[in-house]
Write a protein that holds these residues in place. Sequence first.
Motif, PDB file in Angstrom:
ATOM      1  N   LEU A 378      63.271  24.690  38.069  1.00  0.00           N
ATOM      2  CA  LEU A 378      63.960  24.343  39.312  1.00  0.00           C
ATOM      3  C   LEU A 378      64.176  25.576  40.183  1.00  0.00           C
ATOM      4  CD1 LEU A 378      66.431  21.565  38.130  1.00  0.00           C
ATOM      5  CD2 LEU A 378      64.529  21.344  39.754  1.00  0.00           C
ATOM      6  N   MET A 379      63.105  26.349  40.342  1.00  0.00           N
ATOM      7  CA  MET A 379      63.082  27.410  41.347  1.00  0.00           C
ATOM      8  C   MET A 379      61.705  27.379  41.994  1.00  0.00           C
ATOM      9  SD  MET A 379      63.127  30.714  38.705  1.00  0.00           S
ATOM     10  CE  MET A 379      63.222  31.919  40.018  1.00  0.00           C
ATOM     11  N   ILE A 380      61.697  27.345  43.305  1.00  0.00           N
ATOM     12  CA  ILE A 380      60.427  27.200  44.016  1.00  0.00           C
ATOM     13  C   ILE A 380      60.491  27.954  45.335  1.00  0.00           C
ATOM     14  CG2 ILE A 380      60.990  25.080  45.304  1.00  0.00           C
ATOM     15  CD1 ILE A 380      58.153  24.067  44.392  1.00  0.00           C
ATOM     16  N   GLY A 381      59.368  28.585  45.697  1.00  0.00           N
ATOM     17  CA  GLY A 381      59.259  29.296  46.963  1.00  0.00           C
ATOM     18  C   GLY A 381      58.096  28.746  47.770  1.00  0.00           C
ATOM     19  N   ILE A 382      58.341  28.488  49.032  1.00  0.00           N
ATOM     20  CA  ILE A 382      57.314  27.987  49.944  1.00  0.00           C
ATOM     21  C   ILE A 382      57.088  29.058  51.003  1.00  0.00           C
ATOM     22  CG2 ILE A 382      56.684  26.162  51.570  1.00  0.00           C
ATOM     23  CD1 ILE A 382      58.715  24.360  50.058  1.00  0.00           C
ATOM     24  N   GLU A 383      55.934  29.720  50.938  1.00  0.00           N
ATOM     25  CA  GLU A 383      55.646  30.821  51.865  1.00  0.00           C
ATOM     26  C   GLU A 383      54.886  30.304  53.080  1.00  0.00           C
ATOM     27  OE1 GLU A 383      53.422  35.175  52.133  1.00  0.00           O
ATOM     28  OE2 GLU A 383      53.910  34.309  50.175  1.00  0.00           O
ATOM     29  N   MET A 384      55.420  30.612  54.250  1.00  0.00           N
ATOM     30  CA  MET A 384      54.796  30.200  55.501  1.00  0.00           C
ATOM     31  C   MET A 384      53.951  31.336  56.065  1.00  0.00           C
ATOM     32  SD  MET A 384      58.003  28.004  57.017  1.00  0.00           S
ATOM     33  CE  MET A 384      59.270  28.290  55.781  1.00  0.00           C
ATOM     34  N   VAL A 385      52.796  30.985  56.638  1.00  0.00           N
ATOM     35  CA  VAL A 385      51.832  31.968  57.139  1.00  0.00           C
ATOM     36  C   VAL A 385      51.361  31.552  58.524  1.00  0.00           C
ATOM     37  CG1 VAL A 385      51.039  32.612  54.827  1.00  0.00           C
ATOM     38  CG2 VAL A 385      49.910  30.735  56.045  1.00  0.00           C
ATOM     39  N   THR A 386      50.685  32.467  59.193  1.00  0.00           N
ATOM     40  CA  THR A 386      50.106  32.118  60.497  1.00  0.00           C
ATOM     41  C   THR A 386      48.675  31.619  60.358  1.00  0.00           C
ATOM     42  OG1 THR A 386      49.424  34.413  60.843  1.00  0.00           O
ATOM     43  CG2 THR A 386      51.560  33.757  61.735  1.00  0.00           C
ATOM     44  N   ASP A 387      48.047  31.899  59.199  1.00  0.00           N
ATOM     45  CA  ASP A 387      46.682  31.442  58.969  1.00  0.00           C
ATOM     46  C   ASP A 387      46.463  31.264  57.471  1.00  0.00           C
ATOM     47  OD1 ASP A 387      43.643  32.031  58.380  1.00  0.00           O
ATOM     48  OD2 ASP A 387      43.741  31.461  60.501  1.00  0.00           O
ATOM     49  N   GLN A 388      46.161  30.035  57.054  1.00  0.00           N
ATOM     50  CA  GLN A 388      45.970  29.772  55.631  1.00  0.00           C
ATOM     51  C   GLN A 388      44.762  30.511  55.064  1.00  0.00           C
ATOM     52  OE1 GLN A 388      45.702  25.516  55.160  1.00  0.00           O
ATOM     53  NE2 GLN A 388      47.883  25.303  54.662  1.00  0.00           N
ATOM     54  N   ALA A 389      43.685  30.550  55.819  1.00  0.00           N
ATOM     55  CA  ALA A 389      42.437  31.114  55.313  1.00  0.00           C
ATOM     56  C   ALA A 389      42.561  32.609  55.034  1.00  0.00           C
ATOM     57  CB  ALA A 389      41.299  30.850  56.293  1.00  0.00           C
ATOM     58  N   ALA A 392      47.400  35.418  56.551  1.00  0.00           N
ATOM     59  CA  ALA A 392      48.100  36.308  57.484  1.00  0.00           C
ATOM     60  C   ALA A 392      49.596  36.031  57.445  1.00  0.00           C
ATOM     61  CB  ALA A 392      47.564  36.103  58.899  1.00  0.00           C
ATOM     62  N   PRO A 393      50.410  37.046  57.176  1.00  0.00           N
ATOM     63  CA  PRO A 393      51.852  36.814  57.044  1.00  0.00           C
ATOM     64  C   PRO A 393      52.480  36.301  58.339  1.00  0.00           C
ATOM     65  CG  PRO A 393      51.229  38.976  56.212  1.00  0.00           C
ATOM     66  CD  PRO A 393      50.039  38.443  56.950  1.00  0.00           C
ATOM     67  N   MET A 394      53.494  35.506  58.193  1.00  0.00           N
ATOM     68  CA  MET A 394      54.251  35.054  59.354  1.00  0.00           C
ATOM     69  C   MET A 394      55.213  36.168  59.754  1.00  0.00           C
ATOM     70  SD  MET A 394      56.288  31.482  59.901  1.00  0.00           S
ATOM     71  CE  MET A 394      54.720  30.597  60.051  1.00  0.00           C
ATOM     72  N   PRO A 395      55.219  36.577  61.017  1.00  0.00           N
ATOM     73  CA  PRO A 395      56.120  37.656  61.440  1.00  0.00           C
ATOM     74  C   PRO A 395      57.583  37.302  61.185  1.00  0.00           C
ATOM     75  CG  PRO A 395      54.533  37.104  63.162  1.00  0.00           C
ATOM     76  CD  PRO A 395      54.417  36.043  62.128  1.00  0.00           C
ATOM     77  N   ARG A 396      58.380  38.306  60.867  1.00  0.00           N
ATOM     78  CA  ARG A 396      59.802  38.066  60.625  1.00  0.00           C
ATOM     79  C   ARG A 396      60.500  37.572  61.878  1.00  0.00           C
ATOM     80  NH1 ARG A 396      61.310  39.783  55.621  1.00  0.00           N
ATOM     81  NH2 ARG A 396      63.496  39.433  56.156  1.00  0.00           N
ATOM     82  N   THR A 397      59.892  37.804  63.042  1.00  0.00           N
ATOM     83  CA  THR A 397      60.492  37.346  64.296  1.00  0.00           C
ATOM     84  C   THR A 397      60.208  35.871  64.581  1.00  0.00           C
ATOM     85  OG1 THR A 397      58.516  38.139  65.457  1.00  0.00           O
ATOM     86  CG2 THR A 397      60.407  39.635  65.339  1.00  0.00           C
ATOM     87  N   SER A 398      59.335  35.254  63.794  1.00  0.00           N
ATOM     88  CA  SER A 398      58.995  33.856  64.027  1.00  0.00           C
ATOM     89  C   SER A 398      60.206  32.958  63.762  1.00  0.00           C
ATOM     90  CB  SER A 398      57.833  33.436  63.132  1.00  0.00           C
ATOM     91  OG  SER A 398      57.608  32.038  63.240  1.00  0.00           O
ATOM     92  N   ASP A 399      60.370  31.940  64.595  1.00  0.00           N
ATOM     93  CA  ASP A 399      61.468  30.994  64.403  1.00  0.00           C
ATOM     94  C   ASP A 399      61.047  29.763  63.601  1.00  0.00           C
ATOM     95  OD1 ASP A 399      59.860  29.669  66.225  1.00  0.00           O
ATOM     96  OD2 ASP A 399      61.511  29.070  67.548  1.00  0.00           O
TER      97      ASP A 399
END
Length: 453
Positions: A378-389, A392-399
Amino acid sequence: MDIDQLKQHNGRHLWHPMAHPQAMRDTPPDIIARGEGSWVWDIDGHRMLDGVGGLWSANLGHSNRAVRDAIVAQMDTLPFYNAFRGTTHVKAIELSTRLVEMMGPEGVQAVVFSNGGSDAVEGALKIARQFHKLRGQKDRSKFISLRQGYHGVHFGGMSVNGNSNFRRAYEPLLPGCFHVDTPWLYRNPFTDDPERLSEICAELLEREIVFQGPDTVAAFIAEPVQGAGGVIVPPASYWPKVREICDRHGVLLIADEVVTGFGRTGELFGTRLWGVNADIWCLAKGISSGYVPLGATAIGARVADAFLSDTSGLGAVSHGYTYSAHPVAAAAALATFDELARLDVVANAARVGARLQERLRRLPQRCAFVGDVRGIGLMIGIEMVTDQATRAPMPRTSDIPARVARAAYRRGLMVRISGPNLILSPPLTISAEEIDFLCEVLEASFDEVGASL
């Protein structure tokens, strides 16, 4: 205060952990008013499933009656007494005995109590250095840890933290702390093969020990599964390799189980996932289900024996807190242990955790800005990116992460955002039906934000 007064003063006088004071004034935090089971209500009466588990800690959910009654009974009997040299109390004896028995498979022989996870880490680092001094190896003062690791906010813990966000504002930190790459399958410069990654990262650890000089390294500290760093689960062979390397060079292994201890991973302790025993364990959060602050540093037999056999006087533990083994916290922990057994909490975490993992791992196929879904139990992390392929990391400034969290909040689910990661750590007593609700809300929330991009 009435509701209007609470909202008026919200974020104005309290500096919140891990937050900019002005940001809390500009966007006041959500006010949680009560909780029951897996659910919490905000001050306006809005009901939400607690996907955060109070912060990795409300393992029994909210308002567990047995823990509540134990706390009240202890308040009526002995609300406080210290456990400094020369005095103790009933609950300190009972809890230390119970915890050592619970960790019998780990070879634990003793425990030092404290107020929380950061304290538990501080105690572990001190005891590690002192152990080597007792053995005549006074040069063993250095610590090695993993990048992305999190070990609390005291100067010792910050120094072994592997994330600059927790370090930068307080540098210079403790000298003699070094970091090596973590076996992070989704983000590493080496390979996509788990076993090869395990070999490489273990080799990097050994090379660092050799480079520093094995006779100067006190301990390697790591979380069995990294929590705050983004729920990073190592390959199955990594911890056994680490144990072998530490043994080969006389380095102590410290397992930071503040998050993974007491069932979060589907095992009672995270090290059991890998069939490995540490030398020292750091415990907190789930030890009392978060009801009363409590931390513990559990000490394996080899380390304990060095202190017990000391005749020089150097084995005196000049460490501890006014509230170490606080009787009310100890009563809460003892009741928590009873409830873990009565409710078969660890097995439930494994069972419904598998349901959670299986369903949410489909999110990358559903949502273009979800790059990776990882976790265990019961621990899970969902990482958001700007490009799956390209990952590419999602900028910390992204809302975008915050928008997903607010969409979930409106639909009745509390989640936690850490950088580009949405992190879930619900109560270990959560039901299969509540897991389904959690997944349905998350899917709808990601769909909503995705449709707006």
